[in-house]
Enzyme design. Structure first.
Site, short mmCIF file in Angstrom:
data_model
loop_
_atom_site.label_atom_id
_atom_site.label_comp_id
_atom_site.label_asym_id
_atom_site.label_seq_id
_atom_site.Cartn_x
_atom_site.Cartn_y
_atom_site.Cartn_z
N PHE A 30 17.56 31.32 -8.61
CA PHE A 30 17.55 29.87 -8.37
C PHE A 30 18.97 29.30 -8.29
O PHE A 30 19.38 28.71 -7.28
CB PHE A 30 16.74 29.22 -9.50
CG PHE A 30 16.91 27.75 -9.65
CD1 PHE A 30 16.75 26.88 -8.57
CD2 PHE A 30 17.22 27.20 -10.89
CE1 PHE A 30 16.89 25.51 -8.73
CE2 PHE A 30 17.35 25.84 -11.06
CZ PHE A 30 17.20 24.98 -9.98
N LEU A 66 25.17 35.61 -13.27
CA LEU A 66 23.92 34.84 -13.37
C LEU A 66 22.72 35.73 -13.71
O LEU A 66 21.63 35.23 -13.96
CB LEU A 66 23.62 34.17 -12.03
CG LEU A 66 24.59 33.09 -11.54
CD1 LEU A 66 24.70 33.12 -10.03
CD2 LEU A 66 24.15 31.72 -12.02
N TYR A 125 10.12 35.98 -23.53
CA TYR A 125 10.98 36.24 -24.69
C TYR A 125 10.21 36.91 -25.83
O TYR A 125 10.76 37.73 -26.56
CB TYR A 125 11.64 34.95 -25.21
CG TYR A 125 12.42 34.17 -24.16
CD1 TYR A 125 12.83 34.77 -22.97
CD2 TYR A 125 12.76 32.84 -24.37
CE1 TYR A 125 13.53 34.05 -22.01
CE2 TYR A 125 13.48 32.12 -23.42
CZ TYR A 125 13.85 32.72 -22.24
OH TYR A 125 14.55 32.01 -21.30
N THR A 165 23.20 29.73 -22.19
CA THR A 165 22.04 28.83 -22.22
C THR A 165 22.20 27.81 -23.34
O THR A 165 22.84 28.11 -24.37
CB THR A 165 20.74 29.62 -22.46
OG1 THR A 165 19.68 28.68 -22.72
CG2 THR A 165 20.85 30.55 -23.66
N GLU A 213 19.90 27.24 -25.14
CA GLU A 213 19.06 27.79 -26.23
C GLU A 213 19.89 28.44 -27.33
O GLU A 213 19.36 28.71 -28.40
CB GLU A 213 18.05 28.79 -25.67
CG GLU A 213 16.95 28.10 -24.92
CD GLU A 213 15.67 28.90 -24.85
OE1 GLU A 213 15.46 29.82 -25.66
OE2 GLU A 213 14.87 28.60 -23.97
N TYR A 224 16.05 35.90 -26.56
CA TYR A 224 16.92 35.48 -25.44
C TYR A 224 18.15 34.75 -25.96
O TYR A 224 19.28 35.09 -25.62
CB TYR A 224 16.08 34.59 -24.53
CG TYR A 224 16.78 33.82 -23.44
CD1 TYR A 224 17.25 34.44 -22.29
CD2 TYR A 224 16.92 32.43 -23.53
CE1 TYR A 224 17.85 33.71 -21.27
CE2 TYR A 224 17.50 31.69 -22.53
CZ TYR A 224 17.97 32.32 -21.38
OH TYR A 224 18.55 31.59 -20.38
N ASN A 230 18.36 22.89 -18.66
CA ASN A 230 17.23 22.64 -17.76
C ASN A 230 17.62 22.09 -16.40
O ASN A 230 17.42 20.90 -16.11
CB ASN A 230 16.18 21.74 -18.46
CG ASN A 230 15.56 22.46 -19.65
OD1 ASN A 230 16.15 22.50 -20.73
ND2 ASN A 230 14.41 23.08 -19.47
N VAL A 283 2.06 22.04 -24.27
CA VAL A 283 2.13 22.99 -25.37
C VAL A 283 2.38 22.23 -26.68
O VAL A 283 3.31 21.42 -26.77
CB VAL A 283 3.25 24.03 -25.11
CG1 VAL A 283 3.46 24.91 -26.33
CG2 VAL A 283 2.91 24.87 -23.88
N TYR A 298 1.53 30.92 -25.16
CA TYR A 298 2.59 31.92 -25.03
C TYR A 298 2.33 33.19 -25.84
O TYR A 298 3.04 34.17 -25.68
CB TYR A 298 3.93 31.35 -25.52
CG TYR A 298 4.56 30.32 -24.60
CD1 TYR A 298 5.07 30.69 -23.36
CD2 TYR A 298 4.69 28.99 -24.99
CE1 TYR A 298 5.68 29.75 -22.53
CE2 TYR A 298 5.30 28.04 -24.17
CZ TYR A 298 5.80 28.44 -22.94
OH TYR A 298 6.39 27.52 -22.12
#
Ligand code: NAD
Ligand code: UGA
Length: 358
Positions: free
Chosen positions: A16, A81, A90, A124, A126, A168, A197, A234, A313
């Site tokens: 992407f 990337l 994950y 990330t 995250e 991850y 995001n 979720v 998940y």
């Protein structure tokens, strides 16, 4: 760009972000790009470009590493990337996720250190894990010090090992630490990017059409609209995300390439503070947007249901509660401020999916 024609090695160029970066680099800059990826369907239009050379292979085999090293020696920058970066994997493919985001990248860090080449590596948001606020009674979000994400200050807080959601984030964090250690010990020039995001056309596959499994939230909600099935929130859809248009994000990356002295040896959050939504708000906004795109007002009432994370998940999922980036690094060093509102980013992205999949 630092010199007339920049030579770039781009790993994971067929995904992407890679596809959008190639669009802009090849259209607007004098550069020569050698790209590696296993997939090329998102970049078909560039395969015949004289300044782009596609290596359709994994980056992790010894043969590929040899080939990559030869190219690194001749290049100015390595943009990394390549990753498995879909949350549904994950906790279901944890070993592959750790390999992809850590062990497969380590030899490339060593090559960049050996040849002193600028490594721009995609990490990330995250890596921040959950916010301090989320661990306090009543989830105190009044004090920005308890939830704002600052590259050089905020602690990186992840859940227990049994919550494999963090494979991850943890692998990416270790990769960041290895890059930083090589910088300190052997002067590796680096830039670490922590995206928050990115949304845009070509983001993810649509299950049942060009892929299988559970993609990221945009494609999950889009699939529900395309297939006339409920959108699922979720754990009630309370998690918050700040969404940035891929075009704003690519502007930031191009500024980094233009301003190496400001961009090198830094970690950057790339996101958009103005575009914060809960997932429940995102689902509603997407059904309203789809009604505008299709002209079918029934979409405004498209069913939205809630589901537990365990059912959606599987075991070992845990969510990031909120991601509010401090963007002063990118603003001060690069002169970058994101401009595209969420409504425009969603319209463009959903229109792309509508045109290509409806
Ligand atoms: P993507 O999945 O679309 O692209 C990743 C690409 O890497 C894919 O085309 C894949 O085929 C390739 N790849 C994976 N392993 C490879 C290997 N061993 N050899 C060769 N190619 C390989 O993901 P993206 O959204 O473009 O993300 C790019 C990077 O940015 C990733 O490192 C990701 O972790 C990071 N990131 C992205 C976002 C986002 O919002 N898109 C957010 C945070 C971090
Ligand atoms: C993503 C991915 O980990 C990476 O691509 C990237 O590193 C990271 O974003 C980032 O930008 O830093 P996340 O935002 O959690 O992480 O992934 P999504 O799949 O987009 O999920 C966002 C939220 O929507 C989560 O709370 C998830 O539980 C929720 N969700 C997802 C739903 O409510 N419904 C769905 O159908 C799918």
């Amino acid at each position: 760009m630092t010199r007339e024609k920049m030579r770039i090695v781009m790993l994971g160029c067929g995904g992407f972000i890679g596809s959008h970066l190639l669009d802009r680099l090849l259209a607007e800059n004098e550069c020569e790009i050698h790209g590696w990826d296993l997939a090329d369907y998102k970049i078909k239009e560039h395969l015949a470009h004289p300044k782009f050379h596609m290596h359709r292979s994994t980056i992790s085999s010894p043969a590929a590493l040899q080939e990559i090293e030869q190219e690194i020696e001749k290049s100015d920058i390595v943009i990394n990337l390549a990753a498995i970066c879909n949350p549904a994997e994950y906790n279901t493919r944890p070993l592959d996720v750790i390999h992809s985001n850590l062990f497969d990248i380590y030899p490339l860090i060593e090559l960049c250190a050996k040849h002193k080449r600028w490594l721009m590596s995609f990490s990330t948001s995250e890596v921040y894990g959950r916010t301090v606020a989320s661990y306090l009674p009543n989830n105190n979000y009044e004090d920005p010090n308890l939830f704002e994400l600052r590259e050089n200050e905020t602690p990186l807080i992840m859940g227990p090992i049994s919550n494999q959601r963090w494979t991850y984030a943890c692998a990416k964090q270790m990769t960041e630490r290895l890059i930083y250690a090589h910088h300190m010990e052997s002067q590796l020039p680096f830039t670490v990017i922590r995206p928050l995001n990115f949304f845009g056309p070509k983001m993810d596959y649509i299950p049942g059409r060009d892929g299988e499994g559970v993609p990221r939230v945009l494609a999950c909600f889009m699939t529900a609209l395309l297939d006339n099935k409920p959108m699922y929130l979720v754990d009630g859809g309370e998690a918050r995300r700040t969404i940035v248009s891929i075009h704003d994000a690519i502007d930031a990356l191009l500024l980094m390439l233009k301003k190496p002295h400001q961009a090198q040896n830094q970690v950057f959050n790339i996101g958009n503070r103005e575009n914060e939504v809960t997932m429940a708000e995102l689902a509603d906004l997407m059904r309203q947007t789809y009604a505008r795109i299709t002209g079918d007002m029934n979409y405004k009432e498209h069913p939205i249901l809630t589901i537990s994370s365990q059912d959606f998940y599987g075991k070992g999922y845990e969510d990031c509660d909120r991601r509010m980036p401090d963007l002063s690094q990118a603003q001060t060093l690069l002169g970058w401020t994101p401009k595209i509102p969420l409504t425009d980013a969603l319209f463009e992205t959903m229109d792309f999916y509508h045109q290509n999949y409806a």
